[in-house]
Design a protein around this motif. Structure first.
Motif, PDB file in Angstrom:
ATOM      1  N   ALA A  68       0.813  -1.217   0.000  1.00 18.23           N
ATOM      2  CA  ALA A  68       0.000   0.000   0.000  1.00 18.23           C
ATOM      3  C   ALA A  68       0.848   1.269   0.000  1.00 18.23           C
ATOM      4  O   ALA A  68       0.307   2.362   0.100  1.00 18.23           O
ATOM      5  N   GLY A  69       2.181   1.135  -0.106  1.00 18.56           N
ATOM      6  CA  GLY A  69       3.016   2.325  -0.157  1.00 18.56           C
ATOM      7  C   GLY A  69       4.348   2.132   0.527  1.00 18.56           C
ATOM      8  O   GLY A  69       4.755   1.007   0.826  1.00 18.56           O
ATOM      9  N   THR A  70       5.010   3.261   0.769  1.00 18.09           N
ATOM     10  CA  THR A  70       6.292   3.260   1.458  1.00 18.09           C
ATOM     11  C   THR A  70       6.271   4.324   2.543  1.00 18.09           C
ATOM     12  O   THR A  70       5.470   5.269   2.498  1.00 18.09           O
ATOM     13  N   ALA A  71       7.154   4.168   3.502  1.00 15.52           N
ATOM     14  CA  ALA A  71       7.277   5.128   4.592  1.00 15.52           C
ATOM     15  C   ALA A  71       8.678   5.018   5.158  1.00 15.52           C
ATOM     16  O   ALA A  71       9.361   4.014   4.956  1.00 15.52           O
ATOM     17  N   GLY A  72       9.082   6.056   5.850  1.00 13.08           N
ATOM     18  CA  GLY A  72      10.390   5.977   6.467  1.00 13.08           C
ATOM     19  C   GLY A  72      10.728   7.205   7.280  1.00 13.08           C
ATOM     20  O   GLY A  72       9.963   8.171   7.357  1.00 13.08           O
ATOM     21  N   THR A  73      11.896   7.126   7.890  1.00 13.08           N
ATOM     22  CA  THR A  73      12.463   8.239   8.619  1.00 13.08           C
ATOM     23  C   THR A  73      13.909   8.398   8.179  1.00 13.08           C
ATOM     24  O   THR A  73      14.552   7.427   7.756  1.00 13.08           O
ATOM     25  N   PHE A  74      14.404   9.624   8.276  1.00 14.70           N
ATOM     26  CA  PHE A  74      15.778   9.898   7.874  1.00 14.70           C
ATOM     27  C   PHE A  74      16.222  11.182   8.556  1.00 14.70           C
ATOM     28  O   PHE A  74      15.412  11.892   9.166  1.00 14.70           O
ATOM     29  N   SER A  75      17.510  11.481   8.456  1.00 11.01           N
ATOM     30  CA  SER A  75      18.065  12.688   9.060  1.00 11.01           C
ATOM     31  C   SER A  75      18.510  13.667   7.978  1.00 11.01           C
ATOM     32  O   SER A  75      19.078  13.264   6.963  1.00 11.01           O
ATOM     33  N   VAL A  76      18.240  14.944   8.236  1.00 14.82           N
ATOM     34  CA  VAL A  76      18.727  16.029   7.390  1.00 14.82           C
ATOM     35  C   VAL A  76      19.343  17.059   8.325  1.00 14.82           C
ATOM     36  O   VAL A  76      18.638  17.629   9.170  1.00 14.82           O
ATOM     37  N   ASP A  77      20.632  17.251   8.206  1.00 16.19           N
ATOM     38  CA  ASP A  77      21.340  18.215   9.054  1.00 16.19           C
ATOM     39  C   ASP A  77      21.026  18.014  10.536  1.00 16.19           C
ATOM     40  O   ASP A  77      20.819  18.977  11.279  1.00 16.19           O
ATOM     41  N   GLY A  78      20.944  16.758  10.964  1.00 15.63           N
ATOM     42  CA  GLY A  78      20.711  16.442  12.367  1.00 15.63           C
ATOM     43  C   GLY A  78      19.258  16.415  12.793  1.00 15.63           C
ATOM     44  O   GLY A  78      18.946  16.032  13.918  1.00 15.63           O
ATOM     45  N   ASP A  79      18.349  16.815  11.909  1.00 17.13           N
ATOM     46  CA  ASP A  79      16.917  16.790  12.218  1.00 17.13           C
ATOM     47  C   ASP A  79      16.307  15.500  11.684  1.00 17.13           C
ATOM     48  O   ASP A  79      16.622  15.075  10.569  1.00 17.13           O
ATOM     49  N   ARG A  80      15.400  14.902  12.450  1.00 10.38           N
ATOM     50  CA  ARG A  80      14.710  13.696  12.014  1.00 10.38           C
ATOM     51  C   ARG A  80      13.440  14.089  11.261  1.00 10.38           C
ATOM     52  O   ARG A  80      12.721  15.005  11.658  1.00 10.38           O
ATOM     53  N   GLU A  81      13.191  13.380  10.168  1.00 14.60           N
ATOM     54  CA  GLU A  81      12.056  13.689   9.302  1.00 14.60           C
ATOM     55  C   GLU A  81      11.378  12.390   8.899  1.00 14.60           C
ATOM     56  O   GLU A  81      12.024  11.360   8.750  1.00 14.60           O
ATOM     57  N   ILE A  82      10.054  12.462   8.726  1.00 13.90           N
ATOM     58  CA  ILE A  82       9.313  11.320   8.206  1.00 13.90           C
ATOM     59  C   ILE A  82       8.975  11.567   6.745  1.00 13.90           C
ATOM     60  O   ILE A  82       8.902  12.707   6.290  1.00 13.90           O
ATOM     61  N   THR A  83       8.749  10.470   6.047  1.00  8.77           N
ATOM     62  CA  THR A  83       8.307  10.533   4.662  1.00  8.77           C
ATOM     63  C   THR A  83       7.384   9.351   4.405  1.00  8.77           C
ATOM     64  O   THR A  83       7.493   8.308   5.065  1.00  8.77           O
ATOM     65  N   TYR A  84       6.474   9.508   3.460  1.00  7.59           N
ATOM     66  CA  TYR A  84       5.571   8.411   3.102  1.00  7.59           C
ATOM     67  C   TYR A  84       5.039   8.675   1.704  1.00  7.59           C
ATOM     68  O   TYR A  84       4.974   9.806   1.228  1.00  7.59           O
ATOM     69  N   TRP A  85       4.686   7.590   1.027  1.00  6.88           N
ATOM     70  CA  TRP A  85       4.040   7.668  -0.286  1.00  6.88           C
ATOM     71  C   TRP A  85       3.013   6.556  -0.281  1.00  6.88           C
ATOM     72  O   TRP A  85       3.365   5.378  -0.183  1.00  6.88           O
ATOM     73  N   ILE A  86       1.773   6.918  -0.370  1.00  7.14           N
ATOM     74  CA  ILE A  86       0.687   5.950  -0.343  1.00  7.14           C
ATOM     75  C   ILE A  86       0.265   5.653  -1.780  1.00  7.14           C
ATOM     76  O   ILE A  86       0.033   6.571  -2.578  1.00  7.14           O
ATOM     77  N   ALA A  87       0.176   4.373  -2.107  1.00  7.02           N
ATOM     78  CA  ALA A  87      -0.236   3.949  -3.446  1.00  7.02           C
ATOM     79  C   ALA A  87      -1.665   4.424  -3.713  1.00  7.02           C
ATOM     80  O   ALA A  87      -2.503   4.466  -2.805  1.00  7.02           O
ATOM     81  N   ARG A  88      -1.929   4.769  -4.960  1.00  4.60           N
ATOM     82  CA  ARG A  88      -3.228   5.364  -5.306  1.00  4.60           C
ATOM     83  C   ARG A  88      -4.411   4.486  -4.887  1.00  4.60           C
ATOM     84  O   ARG A  88      -5.439   5.003  -4.447  1.00  4.60           O
TER      85      ARG A  88
END
Length: 163
Positions: A68-88
């Motif tokens: 049903a999609g993808t999701a994750g967490t990652f760091s940018v310049d020491g800040d934690r961020e979430i991301t997700y892409w939900i399938a149509r």
């Protein structure tokens, strides 16, 4: 909405992820995507970098066991961020909201950040429902749509109990 889970991505998922990220409607909503969504070699290299990054969590979203999609967490310049892409096929049923809640539970770092194209009303609403607050807006070039797009940066701030 069915039962939503996150699991680590594996090689068998890559074809489904690639196809999802080539969907024209998904690209239009996400906006900040690959310059050429049909370039499988670039996609594979990008996925390999993300999967090798020890600060990143790259996961597949499943609904009742199906992709049903993808999701994750990652760091940018020491800040934690979430991301997700939900399938149509999973749009409009609360999947994004459930995914955001799962990511929040997995990621203890606060503040926790997220971004969305301003005109992606569903993503903006899901982030706000999960407690993210808008902290800034900027105009940035979005390769997926080939023009500048207003992007909203959100933050989930620490609560009084530290979470």
């Amino acid at each position: 909405m069915g039962h939503i889970e996150l699991r680590d991505i594996d090689d068998d998922d890559l074809d489904a992820v690639f196809e999802m990220m080539r969907d024209p409607e998904g690209i239009a909503r996400a906006a900040f995507t690959a310059k050429d969504p049909d370039d499988r070699e670039s996609f594979d290299a990008w996925m390999a970098r993300n999967r090798a990054d020890p600060s990143a969590r790259v996961q597949v979203v499943t609904e009742d066991g199906g992709f049903a999609g993808t999701a994750g967490t990652f760091s940018v310049d020491g800040d934690r961020e979430i991301t997700y892409w939900i399938a149509r096929h999973a749009w409009g049923r609360g999947v994004a909201t459930a995914v955001i809640e799962l990511l929040i539970a997995l990621e203890p770092e606060r503040p926790l950040y997220a971004r969305s194209a301003a005109d992606n009303a569903a993503s903006v609403a899901a982030l706000r429902r999960a407690g993210f607050a808008e902290i800034s807006r900027n105009d940035a070039y979005a390769p997926g749509v080939g023009r500048n797009v207003e992007e909203i940066v959100f933050a989930l701030l620490p609560t009084l109990d530290g979470n």
